[in-house]
Write a protein that holds these residues in place. Sequence first.
Motif: not given
Length: 200
Positions: A174-178, A150-157, A164-165
Motif C-alpha cells: 500500500k502506497f500513499d500519493y502525497y 504510514g510513513v508520512v508525518n500526519n502532524k505536518d500540515s 492511497q494505492e
Amino acid sequence: MDYLNESITKVIAETNVFKIEKIESIGKNDFPKLIEISLHLAKEFGKEAILTKDTIRKYFNTEKSLPFVARYQGEIIGFIIGIPLESLENQQWVFRDEFYGKGTTLYTYAFVIMEKYKSNGYAKMLKRVYLSWAKNRRNFQFISGHIKSGVVNNKDSSIKIIYQEENWKGTGKKFDYYRRSLETNPELYLVNNPPIETTF
C-alpha cells in the motif's frame, strides 16, 4: 540522438570527497551505475522503477526534469529525479491530483542513495539541494510522490495525502500519493518527511 560519453553537469555542492551535481546532459559512461543503483528500487516500488537507457534519457536529459546525482570520490552513490506532474500524462493516477495541469507540482520520480553513505548526511544534502532548486530556481509550489503508507508525518500540515494505492505497481504494498507545500520552513523538509530516500 547521439550521447556523449561523459555527462555534462553543474556542481551544486562539494566537499573534498563528495559532490552533488545537477545533470545538464547525461553521458553514456554514467548509464551502468544509474541502472545498477535503480535495481534496488524494484523491491520497494516495482520493476517499473528500474532505469533503462530509455528512461535515463527521458528523465535525465529533458529540460523540464530536475535530476541530481551524488558522487563520492567520483563514483555515483545516489540520485534524485523530479519531473513536472504534467510530464506523466500517460499515468492514470496523475489525474487524481487537483493541481495537475497548473504547472505548480514537481513529482519526485526516484530518490535513492547507497546505505553506507546515508549516515554521512549525504542524503539530507541531496534532498536539501533538490527542494531548494524546485522552489527557488524552478518556482514550483509543491512536490509530490508515492511513499509507503504510514510513513508520512500526519502532524505536518504542509503534507496532504491525496489518495492511497492498495497494490502499487503490482508490489502488493500500500502506497500513499502525497503532495507537500514548498512554502513552509525548508528545515522541516529534512526531518522524516517526504521525499524519503530508498537505501541499499
